[in-house]
Design an enzyme around this catalytic site. Structure first.
Site, PDB file in Angstrom:
ATOM      1  N   ASN A  10      52.438  28.399  64.048  1.00 47.57           N
ATOM      2  CA  ASN A  10      51.671  27.634  63.075  1.00 47.57           C
ATOM      3  C   ASN A  10      52.645  26.709  62.345  1.00 47.57           C
ATOM      4  O   ASN A  10      53.484  27.174  61.585  1.00 47.57           O
ATOM      5  CB  ASN A  10      51.024  28.634  62.099  1.00 47.57           C
ATOM      6  CG  ASN A  10      50.201  27.965  61.031  1.00 47.57           C
ATOM      7  OD1 ASN A  10      50.093  26.743  60.981  1.00 47.57           O
ATOM      8  ND2 ASN A  10      49.614  28.768  60.162  1.00 47.57           N
ATOM      9  N   ARG A  87      48.269  27.115  66.398  1.00 44.80           N
ATOM     10  CA  ARG A  87      47.192  26.803  65.461  1.00 44.80           C
ATOM     11  C   ARG A  87      47.212  25.306  65.177  1.00 44.80           C
ATOM     12  O   ARG A  87      48.251  24.742  64.837  1.00 44.80           O
ATOM     13  CB  ARG A  87      47.404  27.567  64.166  1.00 44.80           C
ATOM     14  CG  ARG A  87      46.399  27.164  63.125  1.00 44.80           C
ATOM     15  CD  ARG A  87      46.689  27.799  61.792  1.00 44.80           C
ATOM     16  NE  ARG A  87      45.697  27.379  60.846  1.00 44.80           N
ATOM     17  CZ  ARG A  87      45.972  27.002  59.594  1.00 44.80           C
ATOM     18  NH1 ARG A  87      47.203  27.006  59.156  1.00 44.80           N
ATOM     19  NH2 ARG A  87      45.006  26.638  58.795  1.00 44.80           N
ATOM     20  N   HIS A 176      39.208  27.058  58.251  1.00 44.84           N
ATOM     21  CA  HIS A 176      39.271  28.535  58.259  1.00 44.84           C
ATOM     22  C   HIS A 176      38.376  29.132  59.341  1.00 44.84           C
ATOM     23  O   HIS A 176      38.008  30.314  59.260  1.00 44.84           O
ATOM     24  CB  HIS A 176      38.811  29.151  56.913  1.00 44.84           C
ATOM     25  CG  HIS A 176      39.752  28.924  55.772  1.00 44.84           C
ATOM     26  ND1 HIS A 176      39.311  28.787  54.481  1.00 44.84           N
ATOM     27  CD2 HIS A 176      41.097  28.823  55.723  1.00 44.84           C
ATOM     28  CE1 HIS A 176      40.351  28.615  53.681  1.00 44.84           C
ATOM     29  NE2 HIS A 176      41.451  28.633  54.419  1.00 44.84           N
ATOM     30  N   LEU A 205      39.150  34.187  50.991  1.00 42.14           N
ATOM     31  CA  LEU A 205      39.748  33.856  49.696  1.00 42.14           C
ATOM     32  C   LEU A 205      41.247  34.077  49.736  1.00 42.14           C
ATOM     33  O   LEU A 205      41.737  35.195  49.531  1.00 42.14           O
ATOM     34  CB  LEU A 205      39.126  34.744  48.596  1.00 42.14           C
ATOM     35  CG  LEU A 205      37.588  34.808  48.574  1.00 42.14           C
ATOM     36  CD1 LEU A 205      37.110  35.814  47.545  1.00 42.14           C
ATOM     37  CD2 LEU A 205      36.996  33.432  48.302  1.00 42.14           C
ATOM     38  N   GLY A 206      41.969  33.028  50.058  1.00 46.44           N
ATOM     39  CA  GLY A 206      43.432  33.088  50.022  1.00 46.44           C
ATOM     40  C   GLY A 206      43.899  32.034  49.045  1.00 46.44           C
ATOM     41  O   GLY A 206      43.231  31.801  48.029  1.00 46.44           O
ATOM     42  N   GLY A 208      43.952  28.947  49.978  1.00 44.36           N
ATOM     43  CA  GLY A 208      42.775  28.113  50.257  1.00 44.36           C
ATOM     44  C   GLY A 208      41.570  29.052  50.363  1.00 44.36           C
ATOM     45  O   GLY A 208      41.715  30.191  50.787  1.00 44.36           O
ATOM     46  N   ARG A 237      43.727  23.720  44.516  1.00 50.49           N
ATOM     47  CA  ARG A 237      42.739  22.665  44.808  1.00 50.49           C
ATOM     48  C   ARG A 237      41.521  22.826  43.893  1.00 50.49           C
ATOM     49  O   ARG A 237      41.070  23.946  43.653  1.00 50.49           O
ATOM     50  CB  ARG A 237      42.261  22.752  46.264  1.00 50.49           C
ATOM     51  CG  ARG A 237      43.353  22.481  47.275  1.00 50.49           C
ATOM     52  CD  ARG A 237      42.795  22.524  48.698  1.00 50.49           C
ATOM     53  NE  ARG A 237      43.854  22.747  49.651  1.00 50.49           N
ATOM     54  CZ  ARG A 237      43.747  23.538  50.717  1.00 50.49           C
ATOM     55  NH1 ARG A 237      42.617  24.165  50.980  1.00 50.49           N
ATOM     56  NH2 ARG A 237      44.764  23.678  51.528  1.00 50.49           N
ATOM     57  N   GLY A 327      43.853  37.025  51.179  1.00 50.60           N
ATOM     58  CA  GLY A 327      44.682  37.759  50.207  1.00 50.60           C
ATOM     59  C   GLY A 327      43.902  38.240  48.995  1.00 50.60           C
ATOM     60  O   GLY A 327      44.044  39.388  48.557  1.00 50.60           O
ATOM     61  N   ILE A 328      43.053  37.383  48.429  1.00 45.55           N
ATOM     62  CA  ILE A 328      42.276  37.762  47.242  1.00 45.55           C
ATOM     63  C   ILE A 328      41.093  38.646  47.652  1.00 45.55           C
ATOM     64  O   ILE A 328      40.841  39.699  47.060  1.00 45.55           O
ATOM     65  CB  ILE A 328      41.774  36.508  46.488  1.00 45.55           C
ATOM     66  CG1 ILE A 328      42.969  35.668  46.002  1.00 45.55           C
ATOM     67  CG2 ILE A 328      40.875  36.896  45.331  1.00 45.55           C
ATOM     68  CD1 ILE A 328      42.592  34.308  45.417  1.00 45.55           C
ATOM     69  N   GLU A 330      40.740  40.582  50.127  1.00 50.15           N
ATOM     70  CA  GLU A 330      41.123  41.916  50.617  1.00 50.15           C
ATOM     71  C   GLU A 330      41.715  42.795  49.520  1.00 50.15           C
ATOM     72  O   GLU A 330      41.809  44.014  49.691  1.00 50.15           O
ATOM     73  CB  GLU A 330      42.167  41.773  51.746  1.00 50.15           C
ATOM     74  CG  GLU A 330      41.587  41.158  53.001  1.00 50.15           C
ATOM     75  CD  GLU A 330      42.664  40.701  53.991  1.00 50.15           C
ATOM     76  OE1 GLU A 330      43.732  41.329  54.047  1.00 50.15           O
ATOM     77  OE2 GLU A 330      42.418  39.712  54.702  1.00 50.15           O
ATOM     78  N   GLU A 381      44.359  35.932  61.639  1.00 46.77           N
ATOM     79  CA  GLU A 381      44.200  34.706  62.429  1.00 46.77           C
ATOM     80  C   GLU A 381      45.143  34.704  63.628  1.00 46.77           C
ATOM     81  O   GLU A 381      44.794  34.231  64.703  1.00 46.77           O
ATOM     82  CB  GLU A 381      44.435  33.479  61.535  1.00 46.77           C
ATOM     83  CG  GLU A 381      43.270  33.244  60.587  1.00 46.77           C
ATOM     84  CD  GLU A 381      43.606  32.385  59.379  1.00 46.77           C
ATOM     85  OE1 GLU A 381      44.281  32.900  58.470  1.00 46.77           O
ATOM     86  OE2 GLU A 381      43.218  31.213  59.356  1.00 46.77           O
TER      87      GLU A 381
HETATM   88  P1  AMP Z   1      46.610  34.339  51.389  1.00 50.20           P
HETATM   89  O1  AMP Z   1      46.658  32.827  51.312  1.00 50.20           O
HETATM   90  O2  AMP Z   1      45.487  34.868  52.223  1.00 50.20           O
HETATM   91  O3  AMP Z   1      47.936  34.964  51.687  1.00 50.20           O
HETATM   92  O4  AMP Z   1      46.274  34.836  49.892  1.00 50.20           O
HETATM   93  C1  AMP Z   1      47.062  34.508  48.794  1.00 50.20           C
HETATM   94  C2  AMP Z   1      46.336  34.922  47.517  1.00 50.20           C
HETATM   95  O5  AMP Z   1      46.037  36.337  47.579  1.00 50.20           O
HETATM   96  C3  AMP Z   1      47.152  34.691  46.247  1.00 50.20           C
HETATM   97  O6  AMP Z   1      46.329  34.115  45.242  1.00 50.20           O
HETATM   98  C4  AMP Z   1      47.509  36.097  45.835  1.00 50.20           C
HETATM   99  O7  AMP Z   1      47.631  36.206  44.461  1.00 50.20           O
HETATM  100  C5  AMP Z   1      46.301  36.884  46.305  1.00 50.20           C
HETATM  101  N1  AMP Z   1      46.602  38.321  46.331  1.00 50.20           N
HETATM  102  C6  AMP Z   1      47.445  38.992  47.150  1.00 50.20           C
HETATM  103  N2  AMP Z   1      47.504  40.302  46.787  1.00 50.20           N
HETATM  104  C7  AMP Z   1      46.691  40.459  45.718  1.00 50.20           C
HETATM  105  C8  AMP Z   1      46.328  41.546  44.865  1.00 50.20           C
HETATM  106  N3  AMP Z   1      46.827  42.774  45.060  1.00 50.20           N
HETATM  107  N4  AMP Z   1      45.446  41.330  43.859  1.00 50.20           N
HETATM  108  C9  AMP Z   1      44.938  40.090  43.645  1.00 50.20           C
HETATM  109  N5  AMP Z   1      45.233  39.015  44.399  1.00 50.20           N
HETATM  110  C10 AMP Z   1      46.104  39.178  45.421  1.00 50.20           C
END
Ligand code: AMP
Length: 397
Positions: A10, A87, A176, A205-206, A208, A237, A327-328, A330, A381
């Site tokens: 990627n 990707r 996504h 919810l990451g 992005g 964003r 990330g958010i 999960e 992914e």
């Molecule tokens: P990603 O882009 O999928 O890696 O997600 C990144 C986002 O996931 C960031 O805003 C992180 O703060 C959030 N994140 C990761 N672990 C946690 C957690 N334990 N609690 C809340 N948000 C999280």
């Protein structure tokens, strides 16, 4: 031996993320990131089993990074690398599925680069580097937009004069897609439903963020549009704003289009609202301490997410489940709980004990027995890209 080792790549303009994926294993045997490429500080960091390593490659480019990484990758898979999956962010209207790389495929990715001026040229750099290092190996491209090419016209058109669509390809594409596709299939399996006869709301919810309505395995609508800027409040964003804002900023603050792009893409979202961070963990901790702006940032994020999910429901004949991922999605029981509290009308009811329990990459049902199911499904992914790449090898055999 059946093929199983796929290197997933990627690329950003100055970065190259990689993972060696064997779909029979849960963990990546080796994965890492080359960053600050083409600068004196270019370096690679990677994880091999439990070992962490790093290497400086001053002024190294994508090809230098790959050449350094490959001996380690080959060592891990004992020289049995079966293919490379790349990707690519934008596949325009041409790419509705993964493709084996051919000269025609590369020209088409190049042709649609104006739709993703930062991302597609970067992906092409990575692809050319990989082709130079491994000219004879199967290489496949997997597009973020492809899954959403099943959106009907009433969902993908903007309310603009037709010529902008016909002559300039201005329409909604969505992103996504690899994640929404992967988690909807995983969730159907988890609930013992047939993906071909099931209907899902999905929230990725990451940093992005996007929502998606998935019906019988196909995307019917999604919150991102021509660019990944549309839709939800994200890390940095803005998501949806009044289109009148652009002219207003130009007229009243004398801002240039570059400044406005930067404002909406890099200074807004959770970061802009909180004045603190784009990282949900930091905002949750600040909210605990009573930080007013962090609290409102989380409230705006969840309310806008709920509104988007409610609008996605229009596309579905029924809802078999609401999926949280990224990330958010999960890891944040707070965000999941606040969001679902706005969606009672849809029959969603959170089981707060289960909601607190399913974090850190666990799959689980977090709704009460009477509720429409709410499921946490970790995305992967890289794994989906590897599975897509392997299909081409199986075809060949
Ligand atoms: P990603 O882009 O999928 O890696 O997600 C990144 C986002 O996931 C960031 O805003 C992180 O703060 C959030 N994140 C990761 N672990 C946690 C957690 N334990 N609690 C809340 N948000 C999280």
């Amino acid at each position: 031996m059946s093929p199983n080792n796929i290197l997933v790549i990627n690329c950003g303009s100055s970065s190259l993320k990689f993972a060696l994926v064997n779909p029979n294993q849960n963990e990546f045997a080796i994965s890492g990131l080359a960053e600050r490429l083409n600068s004196p500080h270019a370096m690679i960091t990677w994880k091999q089993g439990s070992d962490k390593n790093s290497l400086l490659i001053p002024d190294g480019d994508h090809k230098d990074a790959l050449s350094q990484i490959m001996p380690y990758v080959q060592e891990v898979c004992q020289g049995n690398l079966d293919g490379i999956g790349h990707r690519v962010v934008h596949g325009g209207t041409h790419f509705t599925a993964p493709h084996k790389i051919t000269p025609d495929v590369l020209s088409e990715i190049e042709r649609i680069s104006p739709l993703a001026p930062l991302h597609n040229p970067a992906a092409l750099q990575g692809i050319h580097a990989a082709l130079e290092v491994y000219p004879d190996l199967l290489q496949v491209v997997v597009f973020d937009t492809a899954f959403h090419q099943t959106m009907p016209e009433h969902a993908f058109r903007y309310c603009l004069p037709e010529k902008y669509y016909v002559e300039n390809n201005i329409r909604r594409y969505g992103f996504h897609g690899t994640s929404h596709r992967y988690v909807s299939r995983q969730t159907a399996k988890f609930l013992n439903l047939d993906i071909g006869d099931s209907h899902w709301l999905s929230a990725h919810l990451g940093n992005g963020c996007s929502t998606c309505a998935i019906s019988n395995g196909q995307s019917l609508d999604t919150s991102m549009g021509l660019t990944p800027q549309e839709g939800l409040c994200m890390g940095t964003r803005s998501g949806d704003v009044d289109p009148g804002l652009f002219g207003h900023l130009i007229r009243t603050l004398n801002m240039t289009s570059n400044e406005i792009d930067d404002l909406l893409a890099k200074q807004s979202g959770l970061l802009g609202l909180s004045g603190l961070s784009n990282d949900m963990r930091t905002l949750e901790a600040a909210r605990e301490r009573g930080h007013k702006e962090a609290t409102i940032a989380i409230e705006v994020f969840c309310y806008r997410l709920a509104k988007s999910l409610a609008s996605m429901a229009c596309a579905l004949p029924r809802i078999d489940g609401l999926i949280f991922t990224g990330g958010i999605g999960e890891n944040s029981p707070l965000v999941r709980g606040r969001t679902v509290s706005w969606l009672k009308l849809f029959g969603f009811d959170m089981d707060s004990e289960a909601n607190a329990k399913f974090v850190g990459g666990k799959t689980g049902l977090i709704s009460t027995a009477n509720s429409t199911p709410i499921i946490v499904t970790p995305t992967n992914e890289e794994r989906q890209i590897a599975l897509d790449t392997l299909l081409f090898l199986e075809d060949k055999q």
